[in-house]
Structures are given as structure tokens and as C-alpha cells.
Enzyme design. Structure first.
Site, mmCIF file in Angstrom:
data_model
loop_
_atom_site.group_PDB
_atom_site.id
_atom_site.type_symbol
_atom_site.label_atom_id
_atom_site.label_comp_id
_atom_site.label_asym_id
_atom_site.label_seq_id
_atom_site.Cartn_x
_atom_site.Cartn_y
_atom_site.Cartn_z
ATOM 1 N N LYS A 196 -17.710 -136.029 -5.038
ATOM 2 C CA LYS A 196 -16.637 -137.017 -5.030
ATOM 3 C C LYS A 196 -16.788 -138.020 -6.177
ATOM 4 C CE LYS A 196 -13.025 -138.330 -2.737
ATOM 5 N NZ LYS A 196 -11.875 -137.442 -2.782
ATOM 6 N N LYS A 237 -17.354 -135.776 0.756
ATOM 7 C CA LYS A 237 -17.212 -134.503 0.064
ATOM 8 C C LYS A 237 -18.195 -134.423 -1.108
ATOM 9 C CE LYS A 237 -13.447 -132.179 -2.181
ATOM 10 N NZ LYS A 237 -12.059 -132.300 -2.583
ATOM 11 N N LYS A 257 -8.465 -146.295 -7.781
ATOM 12 C CA LYS A 257 -9.208 -146.350 -9.039
ATOM 13 C C LYS A 257 -8.910 -147.597 -9.860
ATOM 14 C CE LYS A 257 -10.056 -141.442 -9.734
ATOM 15 N NZ LYS A 257 -9.902 -140.295 -10.644
#
Ligand code: TRP
Length: 341
Positions: free
Chosen positions: A216, A213, A132
């Protein structure tokens, strides 16, 4: 009594993946014993103790929502929406304690003490921080210390079990390391938590991109079914789900991830493992099944007022406070601070 704790971050709308993977197992476990609900997760998670009933604590972790670029009104709205949806999905406040993280200042206080028991290198190594912190937005210092706040959330409640997805196992490991280190260095203070996975949690993938997923990215997009999506929107998203050209309805995650995901969703929603003759038939059945699961949740959601939701959250904080205070007091004294008058 085994205590299990879950944190929901109000950074995006809750979606079908959250419901089938996390919320439903949690709601289903409210009155049951741990043994049937939990299986061993890949290391380091272990099997639930299976002794006696499980007590669940759900926190809407609003402080965590501030670690990345955020809009204040959106965080406020999502905090209440998350709690309202949890109640609509079956969380029973008589059995499960649900509150907003920032309502107990003990989280932030313990966070600081734990920062003093965590290495800079330890925090910097976290995969999620690395991922991130490479984006275009400036990186907040709180993004680095986020896992320490998560450790505080967990340790504050003498939590024994934390249901975790793959993305959180490293953070849970850190919480365990910090708890163990603190206990060793300053005397027995914290319960060392374990990671657990619900036995029947479905792993739901994005409909438009079935190798990722669902949810996400935190946005409700074409491949993500929001829990508040209208039936016609749900149907359109399912009908447009990516499949393949093999035209055989079968479970084959490697070669047919889209079809496999639709089958998973169908089974998770209905509990039924029937067969399908065509992709069209499968998609229609999945759309019907998802709409049927969401309908009662959306109905209860509409019937709950924000006032009722806030009152549940305030009661939850009141319930959780004594334990949080006791833990913080133990940690404060153990680490070398003089007790306040
Ligand atoms: N970090 C978790 C996530 O992103 C949210 C979280 C915060 C949490 N505190 C927690 C989860 C404590 C479990 C226990 O999903």
C-alpha cells in the site's frame, strides 16, 4: 476480441501482492478466453463478456508517477524495472502490447480534451485525491487531474475491460462518466469501459500488519516481499510475519488475519490447500513456496538486458500508436477542433 488494459505506476518496486493479485491473472489470461478468468466484481464492475479471446495492453504509466514528489532517476529506473519484471513474470510481447505511456503523446493530448469534459468538482471529489493531498508535500495540480489522464489512457485504446482493485473503482467510474458524457454531447467517440476483477486474484496483506494490503505504501519493508528480494530475505520476512497467540492454523480473517494471510499466500503460490500443525510449519512452507515462485522470475529477470526490455517497449509503442492516433483524431474533430493538415 475483448480488449483489457492495465496501468502500472513506476513509483515503487513491484511486490508479491502485485504478482499474485494482478500480474499472474493477467499473464494467465494472455491466451485464454475471458469467461473463465473473470467474475463479477462488486458494483460497478461487471462480468467479462466471455466471448472470444482477450487482448491485453499493459502500460507503464510514467506520467502518473510525476503527480507526487518524485526523483527523476528513480522513475527512469523503475520504468525499465517494471517492464523487465513483467517480461520475467511471463508477459509475452507477441500476444500482449506493453509500452511506456509517455512514448505516445496521444495520452497527454487526449488528457487535455477530456479535462474539457470533466468538472472541477468531479475531480476534487476523488477519495484518493483527498487522501493524498493532505500530506506534508505540496500538492501538484496533476494530482487533481490524474484520474482524467487515467481516463485518457483507457479511452485511447477503445478499452472494454479494466481490472481494478478497490482503490481504483472510483477512478474507473469517472472514466465511464466522462466517456458517456462526451459521447452524448459530441457524438459517439469512445467505448465506455467496464471494471472487472480476475476470478482468482489473491488479496495479499502486509506480513507485519496483516489488516493492510501488501504494498500500500509503495515501499518494500519488513512486511512486504519484493519480487527481487533474495531467498534469505524472503525467508526472514515470512518467519517474522505477525500471527497471534491462538496457536490454531485456520482461516479466520477477523480474528486471525496474519495466519489467514499466510494461508492465502500458500494457496496462491502452490494451489494446494493442505493443513498445518503449527505456525512454524506454516511459515516454513510459505517461505519455501514464495521462494519457489520467485526463483524462475528472478532468473529470467537477470537474463534480460535493459536493451532487450527497451526494444520490447519501443515495439509496443509502435503497435499501440495507430489506434491511439485514430481515437485522438475522432475526439479532436468531435469536440470542435479543425483537423490539422
Ligand atoms: N491509477 C492506476 C493506479 O494507481 C494506474 C493507472 C493509470 C491505470 N492509468 C491506468 C490503471 C489505466 C488501469 C488503466 O494503480
Amino acid at each position: 476480441m475483448t480488449r483489457r488494459l492495465t496501468g502500472l505506476k513506476p513509483t515503487g518496486h513491484l511486490q508479491l501482492g502485485n504478482l499474485l493479485g494482478a500480474i499472474r491473472p493477467l499473464v494467465g489470461g494472455q491466451r485464454e478466453t475471458g469467461s473463465e478468468l473473470l467474475t463479477a466484481a462488486p458494483s460497478p464492475a461487471v462480468q467479462g463478456t466471455g466471448r472470444g479471446v482477450t487482448e491485453s495492453v499493459i502500460m507503464i504509466v510514467d506520467l502518473h508517477a510525476l503527480t507526487i514528489e518524485h526523483d527523476p532517476q528513480r522513475v527512469r529506473d523503475l520504468t525499465v524495472e517494471h517492464a523487465r519484471l513483467m517480461l520475467a513474470a511471463g508477459v509475452d510481447p507477441d500476444v500482449t502490447t506493453m509500452y511506456v505511456q509517455s512514448h505516445l503523446s496521444e495520452h497527454a493530448q487526449l488528457h487535455y480534451l477530456l479535462e474539457c469534459a470533466t468538472g472541477f468538482g468531479e475531480a476534487r471529489r476523488m477519495i484518493q485525491f483527498k487522501e493524498k493531498s493532505t500530506g506534508p508535500d505540496p500538492v501538484r495540480l496533476s494530482l487533481l487531474t490524474y484520474p482524467v489522464l487515467m481516463a485518457a489512457d483507457i479511452l485511447l485504446h477503445d478499452t472494454e475491460e479494466v481490472p481494478v482493485g478497490d482503490d481504483q473503482t472510483q477512478h474507473l467510474e469517472l472514466a465511464r462518466d466522462v466517456a458517456y458524457r462526451f459521447n452524448t454531447r459530441y457524438g459517439q467517440t469512445f467505448t465506455v469501459p467496464r471494471a472487472v476483477t480476475p476470478a482468482f486474484a489473491a488479496r495479499i496483506m502486509d506480513l507485519a500488519e496483516p489488516t493492510a494490503k501488501m504494498g500500500k505504501t509503495n515501499a518494500v519493508t519488513a512486511g512486504v516481499i519484493g519480487l527481487l528480494d533474495r531467498p534469505d530475505v524472503v525467508r526472514r520476512k515470512v518467519m517474522r510475519a505477525v500471527t497471534d497467540t491462538r496457536n490454531i492454523v485456520r482461516r479466520d480473517p477477523d480474528r486471525q488475519p496474519g495466519v489467514t494471510n499466510l494461508l492465502e499466500i500458500y494457496v496462491a503460490c502452490t494451489g494446494d490447500r493442505r493443513e498445518f500443525a503449527s505456525y512454524g510449519e506454516l511459515k516454513t512452507a510459505v517461505a519455501d513456496a514464495v521462494i519457489a515462485v520467485l526463483e524462475p522470475i528472478q532468473r529470467r529477470f537477470a537474463a534480460l538486458t535493459p536493451g532487450e526490455v527497451l526494444s520490447v517497449l519501443h515495439d509496443g509503442a509502435k503497435q499501440a500508436r495507430p489506434r491511439a492516433q485514430a481515437t485522438l483524431e475522432r475526439a479532436t474533430e468531435a469536440i470542435g477542433l479543425i483537423k490539422a493538415a
